[in-house]
Enzyme design. Sequence first.
Site, short mmCIF file in Angstrom:
data_model
loop_
_atom_site.label_atom_id
_atom_site.label_comp_id
_atom_site.label_asym_id
_atom_site.label_seq_id
_atom_site.Cartn_x
_atom_site.Cartn_y
_atom_site.Cartn_z
CG ASN A 9 -1.70 1.22 1.45
OD1 ASN A 9 -1.79 2.06 0.54
ND2 ASN A 9 -2.30 1.37 2.62
CD1 TRP A 10 3.41 0.93 -2.77
CD2 TRP A 10 3.43 1.97 -4.75
NE1 TRP A 10 4.06 0.12 -3.66
CE2 TRP A 10 4.09 0.73 -4.89
CE3 TRP A 10 3.32 2.80 -5.87
CZ2 TRP A 10 4.62 0.30 -6.11
CZ3 TRP A 10 3.85 2.38 -7.09
CH2 TRP A 10 4.50 1.14 -7.20
CE LYS A 11 -0.13 3.24 4.76
NZ LYS A 11 -0.01 3.33 6.21
CG HIS A 95 -5.77 1.83 5.39
ND1 HIS A 95 -5.31 2.79 6.26
CD2 HIS A 95 -4.76 0.95 5.23
CE1 HIS A 95 -4.06 2.50 6.60
NE2 HIS A 95 -3.70 1.38 5.99
CD GLU A 97 -2.81 5.43 6.91
OE1 GLU A 97 -2.84 5.49 5.66
OE2 GLU A 97 -1.88 4.92 7.55
CD GLU A 165 -3.49 -2.64 7.49
OE1 GLU A 165 -2.37 -2.83 7.02
OE2 GLU A 165 -4.18 -1.64 7.22
N GLY A 171 2.66 2.05 10.79
CA GLY A 171 3.62 3.14 10.63
C GLY A 171 4.37 3.50 11.89
CB SER A 210 5.37 -2.08 12.00
OG SER A 210 4.99 -0.74 12.30
N GLY A 231 2.84 -1.17 4.30
CA GLY A 231 2.90 0.25 3.97
C GLY A 231 4.34 0.67 3.73
N GLY A 232 4.98 1.20 4.76
CA GLY A 232 6.32 1.77 4.66
C GLY A 232 7.32 0.89 3.91
P1 PGA Z 1 2.93 0.12 7.67
O1 PGA Z 1 1.46 0.36 7.08
O2 PGA Z 1 3.45 -1.15 7.04
O3 PGA Z 1 3.72 1.33 7.26
O4 PGA Z 1 2.80 0.00 9.13
C1 PGA Z 1 0.57 -0.70 6.88
C2 PGA Z 1 -0.72 -0.21 6.30
O5 PGA Z 1 -1.15 0.90 6.63
O6 PGA Z 1 -1.36 -0.90 5.49
#
Ligand code: PGA
Length: 251
Positions: A9-11, A95, A97, A165, A171, A210, A231-232
Amino acid sequence: MRKWIVAGNWKMHNTVAESIALAKAIKDGASGSKGGIIVLAPPFTALFNVSEAIKGSNVFLAAQNMHYEDKGAFTGEISPGMLMDIGCAYVIIGHSERRKYFHEQDNEVNLKVKKALTAGLTPIMCVGETDEEREKGVTKDVVGRQVRQGLKGVEKIENVVIAYEPVWAIGTGKVATSAQAQEVHAFIRGILKEIYGSKVDDVHILYGGSVTQDNIGDLIAMEDIDGALVGGASLKADGFLGIIQNITGDK
Ligand code: PGA
């Protein structure tokens, strides 16, 4: 037998040029990986170009969100049909966010999941508790509610991917232990079993929060963890490919 899924997930990261370069590096690096499914979720602006870049490979395209209507006066929104048109196979729904910053509620998540399925997209429905909720001991109440409400009226559960999640792990570098994650994954699969019976053995439940190449091994070894939403660590080809390399075999 469940295949593993690793979704990046590149956000809100990467220009079109950066997205193409990253997608190509992942496609080339993952060309030998077998037995699993690799998914990339670039920002909307790069979907078309990434779709072209991964054509003919074992990498699938996902969007990070969509609207639940087919078309209409919804300024700024993207429909499921538009995502299909551009080559998406998956779409991330609900998600944390989106829930936190854009106030998405369970009923909206539910409308989106149902619409994605009707359109032929595989929804990756995200659930998870906050730090505060975990401290209060209500993790299962929260996750249970999100799962049940999000899936209300959904029949084809085998076409849905669920991502657990924990919000406190996203993050933050504070990954859930494999035991913590497995406990919630097994709880989720138990709810699905109660609603859908034995066909839930084929449903993928991904862990997110993470995930890196250093911790994926412990997570994927757990019975009910079928892959990761990353994500990251999905923003650099090396880190993302490292995660894929550290997963072996089918689940
Ligand atoms: P993260 O994000 O790997 O940076 O913790 C995961 C996500 O939000 O899907």
